[in-house]
Write an enzyme that holds these catalytic residues in place. Sequence first.
Site, mmCIF file in Angstrom:
data_model
loop_
_atom_site.group_PDB
_atom_site.id
_atom_site.type_symbol
_atom_site.label_atom_id
_atom_site.label_comp_id
_atom_site.label_asym_id
_atom_site.label_seq_id
_atom_site.Cartn_x
_atom_site.Cartn_y
_atom_site.Cartn_z
ATOM 1 N N GLY A 616 40.933 -38.727 45.431
ATOM 2 C CA GLY A 616 42.223 -38.964 44.792
ATOM 3 C C GLY A 616 42.908 -37.661 44.475
ATOM 4 O O GLY A 616 42.420 -36.589 44.830
ATOM 5 N N SER A 617 44.008 -37.743 43.805
ATOM 6 C CA SER A 617 44.755 -36.533 43.480
ATOM 7 C C SER A 617 43.966 -35.645 42.537
ATOM 8 O O SER A 617 44.244 -34.470 42.406
ATOM 9 C CB SER A 617 46.068 -36.884 42.805
ATOM 10 O OG SER A 617 46.734 -37.887 43.513
ATOM 11 N N PHE A 618 42.989 -36.211 41.842
ATOM 12 C CA PHE A 618 42.308 -35.427 40.816
ATOM 13 C C PHE A 618 40.843 -35.156 41.103
ATOM 14 O O PHE A 618 40.198 -34.469 40.346
ATOM 15 C CB PHE A 618 42.426 -36.130 39.464
ATOM 16 C CG PHE A 618 43.840 -36.204 38.985
ATOM 17 C CD1 PHE A 618 44.388 -35.149 38.277
ATOM 18 C CD2 PHE A 618 44.628 -37.287 39.283
ATOM 19 C CE1 PHE A 618 45.697 -35.182 37.847
ATOM 20 C CE2 PHE A 618 45.929 -37.332 38.857
ATOM 21 C CZ PHE A 618 46.484 -36.286 38.145
ATOM 22 N N GLY A 619 40.343 -35.739 42.178
ATOM 23 C CA GLY A 619 38.946 -35.474 42.460
ATOM 24 C C GLY A 619 38.337 -36.590 43.295
ATOM 25 O O GLY A 619 39.022 -37.530 43.679
ATOM 26 N N VAL A 621 36.129 -39.826 44.625
ATOM 27 C CA VAL A 621 36.005 -41.203 44.142
ATOM 28 C C VAL A 621 34.772 -41.825 44.786
ATOM 29 O O VAL A 621 34.554 -41.677 45.993
ATOM 30 C CB VAL A 621 37.257 -42.030 44.534
ATOM 31 C CG1 VAL A 621 37.190 -43.405 43.888
ATOM 32 C CG2 VAL A 621 38.526 -41.316 44.137
ATOM 33 N N LYS A 635 36.015 -42.497 39.497
ATOM 34 C CA LYS A 635 36.800 -41.306 39.837
ATOM 35 C C LYS A 635 36.434 -40.170 38.913
ATOM 36 O O LYS A 635 36.547 -40.290 37.700
ATOM 37 C CB LYS A 635 38.278 -41.660 39.693
ATOM 38 C CG LYS A 635 39.206 -40.558 40.035
ATOM 39 C CD LYS A 635 40.644 -41.043 40.022
ATOM 40 C CE LYS A 635 40.899 -42.019 41.154
ATOM 41 N NZ LYS A 635 42.291 -42.476 41.166
ATOM 42 N N ASP A 732 53.115 -38.686 42.503
ATOM 43 C CA ASP A 732 52.334 -38.453 43.716
ATOM 44 C C ASP A 732 52.271 -39.756 44.509
ATOM 45 O O ASP A 732 51.196 -40.197 44.900
ATOM 46 C CB ASP A 732 50.941 -37.931 43.352
ATOM 47 C CG ASP A 732 50.286 -37.237 44.536
ATOM 48 O OD1 ASP A 732 50.986 -36.994 45.546
ATOM 49 O OD2 ASP A 732 49.072 -36.962 44.470
#
Length: 929
Positions: A616-619, A621, A635, A732
């Site tokens: 994902g956009s943050f790390g 999954v 996530k 995003d």
Amino acid sequence: MLNKHKFKRIGFPSFSSMRLLSHLLVLFLQLVPCVVCQVKEFVSIDCGATSTYTDPRTGLAWVSDTGITRHGKVVEIESPNGDIQQYRRRRDFPADTKKYCYTLNTHERRRYLVRATFLYGNLENGDTYPKFQLYLDATMWSTITVLDASRVYVKEMIIRAPSSSIDVCLCCASTGSPFISTLELRPLNLSMYATDYEDSFFLKVAARVNFGAPSKDAIRYPDDPYDRIWDSDLDKRQNYLVGVAPGTERISTPKNIDIRTREYPPVKVMQTAVVGTKGSLSYRLNLEGFPANARAYAYFAEIEDLDRNETRKFKMQQPHVPDYNNAVVNIVENANGSFTLYEPSYMNMSLDFVLSFSFVKTPDSTHGPLLNAIEISKYVHIIPKTDNQYATVLDALRSLSLELDWTREEGDPCIPAHWEWVTCSSNTAPKITKMTSIRWLDGNSLTGPIPDLSNLISLTILHLENNRLTGPIPSYLGNLPSLRELYIQNNSLSGEIPPTLLTGKMVFNYDWNPDLILRKQHKQNFKLILGTSVGAFVIFVVLLLGSLLQLRNLRRKTSQEKNSEKRDSLRIIAKPLNAYSTVRGGSLMDEGVAYYFTLSELEEATEKYSKQIGKGSFGPVYYGKIKDGKEVAVKILADASIHGTHQFVNEVALLSRIHHRNLVPLIGYCEQANQRILVYEYMHNGTLWDHIHDSGNQKHLDWLSRLSIAEDAAKGLEYLHTGCNPSIIHRDVKTSNILLNINMKAKVSDFGLSRQADEDLTHVSSAARGTVGYLDPEYYANQQLTEKSDVYSFGVVLLELISGRKPISIEDYGSEWNIVHWARSLIRKGNVASIVDPSLVGNVKIESLWRIAEVAILSVEPHRVSRPKMQEVILAIQDAIKIEKGSRGYLENSSGSSTMQPSRKTLLSNFLDIESSDLSKGYVLPTAR
Ligand SMILES: *[C@@H]1O[C@H](CO)[C@@H](O)[C@H](O)[C@H]1NC(C)=O
Ligand SMILES: *[C@@H]1O[C@H](CO)[C@@H](O)[C@H](O)[C@H]1NC(C)=O
Ligand SMILES: *[C@@H]1O[C@H](CO)[C@@H](O)[C@H](O)[C@H]1NC(C)=O
Ligand SMILES: *[C@@H]1O[C@H](CO)[C@@H](O)[C@H](O)[C@H]1NC(C)=O
Ligand SMILES: *[C@@H]1O[C@H](CO)[C@@H](O)[C@H](O)[C@H]1NC(C)=O
């Protein structure tokens, strides 16, 4: 003398029924989708007519305006050639300071042709020819100057309806009195006559000429299913089409012409043309209301059978537009075939009152230039109407007394002429500053309570005296910031006078209202205040207890109803999230409460993070299965440093309150040992990106599924923008953040976190968050984030859905490198078929495609003000779904019908087909449509 003037007809073709039939057949079968429905939407008002009738020439139904306007008088016309029923009578309005309007219903944002015609007819001795003004809403449309009583003056405006109705108003006569003969509203289809400027400009038609016409008669409905009027080039009006080059010859063909580009000119118009047999074509004509900026179209179709060794190549010589006069037109090549329309156009051209234009053949061409038709329209700046908030209030005021004449003024309250009982400021956005006395009206009888005027923040004076108003005086009147004078004397108002009106800051007359109670100035009685405040406190406590109890009941109820997916509203998190122990006690997946997981629980659920399912956009999954068997996506927030514990917990609180069927729900979280983990519902069918771009083992998405996915995702985003408080900007949006569940319903993921993240980032870096290819250029440039940035990204998603292509790719788009430029230039050329995903061809309706293409292109407008809101995007998608579920008009396989939307060869320095404006150095450049 005047009688000698030939009555000018708006010509209808002198058709034999055979010919008409064949035209209609052609239209029905191939060219224009569903002519019949179009006609049903035509509004044809015969002003002054005594009854409703069907015109035998066209089959169009005309209605009398008797039930539509209450003003004016009918005048019979002794026309020398009175066989056109619409011109047997006209309606005259008084020559006073008022305006007289017709209101026409429209669909907001749909494009229309609005036409008003004027035939004065007869001039009695002593009459002066009328001269007056025509307005569309608050926008000045035209000055009608009658110079020839037997001529029909035709005024056409192409608009994108700014709201659900438009007003066509007559006013401001300088001689004679205003009059009108007909008023027509013709809906246009698809993206016909779309311009880059339609939010701020209407298009006033200045010339629409059919070259090589068979007679002096104009061509219109039914030859033109949209009922445009195509003037004949033989029609010798004053100063019309002069300076014709020697050697100009008229040609025609009986063959069908493929006119399916953007503006759908009638086949009959395209079947005739002029050719310059001596190598050039030239004309001069006057353009009313010019100099001005114009939208200009040229229509070319090769209607001669050229031998293989013959060519027709030419250049535009006039008007002089540097850079473009050198570009060569080769119709057959540009249109990819004979008998096929090539329709280049200039988006914005600065033209003079006298337009001279000419085409000359190139030295190597065997044939001279050819021209079938032109259209030129002037950009007319849309003048804003009086703020809608006033309109609503005025409507309320008027409804208090429908019987009175003064309530019957139509149109905009301020422009062009203000209603008698209001005074307006003269700003560009007019405001009502004063609603003046209505006391001079006899028998005046405003009855009922004072309507809601709380929106009238610039109202300075309000006269409501000498009426029969009842009920209390609303207290907000004392808080209207600009109100200086308020007159309500001689009514039957009752109740207490709000103290804010008695402070002396405004003139306030309330005499003669026997039931009004004036409160004695409250002497500050300490005991009383104390008493009341103690009392109030007790009441407050009781209320508080009551509401707490209610809340508990509510909560009990909601947990009983858990898993019901229907509820979209915000829900209160009842338990403090930073007190983990209480959260632990909560039942699993209590709605609105994020469950707290321990690290070991998650390790177990994911089998030690063994199955990564995405990034994902943050790390990363991971897939997991929690104790009750529910599948989850776990996530891990990679950069723990950007989220302090406190912020993280706050965010989880925020996220867990957001419930919408098109947003991936948060189930729980973990915050332990410097790890921050979010647990979401698992979405079985992965990302939309994989479905579109990863042809591997994924199921093929047909167009309808794509539309339904788009609708889902758009609804999710719209909820973030408007349903959440504070509203959330996703930042995003991309196909890899749109996930599909087991039923292929789409849900948006990765929202919400961004807010906090970015606040922390602002001092560290000014980089815009988001993904290349989807990033709003305006946000990128100035870092100002609005919901419209999400709209931009979503526009890119729509383009991906249409084309099946990736947002950026050097292979696909060459130097343009991104999908937006590539698609925009093709769509503007009317060439939507060439951007369609090849796997969809044959199973998509061109209309639904256009609807999406259109809204996609709007969504990726460089400037955010031009982009639609998510709500409008949703409406467009729903439209497209409706069209697609209907049963007509599939876009055929390109090999089967190559001429449907031919992708045109673009000449390198293509003359009329060059896009956009970055070369401009003072002169105006053409752009393509
Ligand atoms: C195009 O016109 C037909 C009728 O001619 C209508 O049914 C259809 O909805 C129109 N399409 C759009 C996108 O307006
Ligand atoms: C057209 O171009 C002119 C000059 O570049 C510009 O001022 C104008 O805003 C443009 N658009 C319209 C609708 O006139
Ligand atoms: C083209 O070829 C035909 C014979 O095939 C000839 O008659 C004609 O003159 C040629 N035209 C030109 C312009 O060369
Ligand atoms: C009060 O208003 C009525 C009309 O509603 C009018 O006839 C009457 O003269 C008014 N009285 C005064 C004192 O102005
Ligand atoms: C032009 O038309 C021909 C058939 O007439 C077709 O084979 C070809 O693909 C078309 N070219 C383009 C660029 O559309």
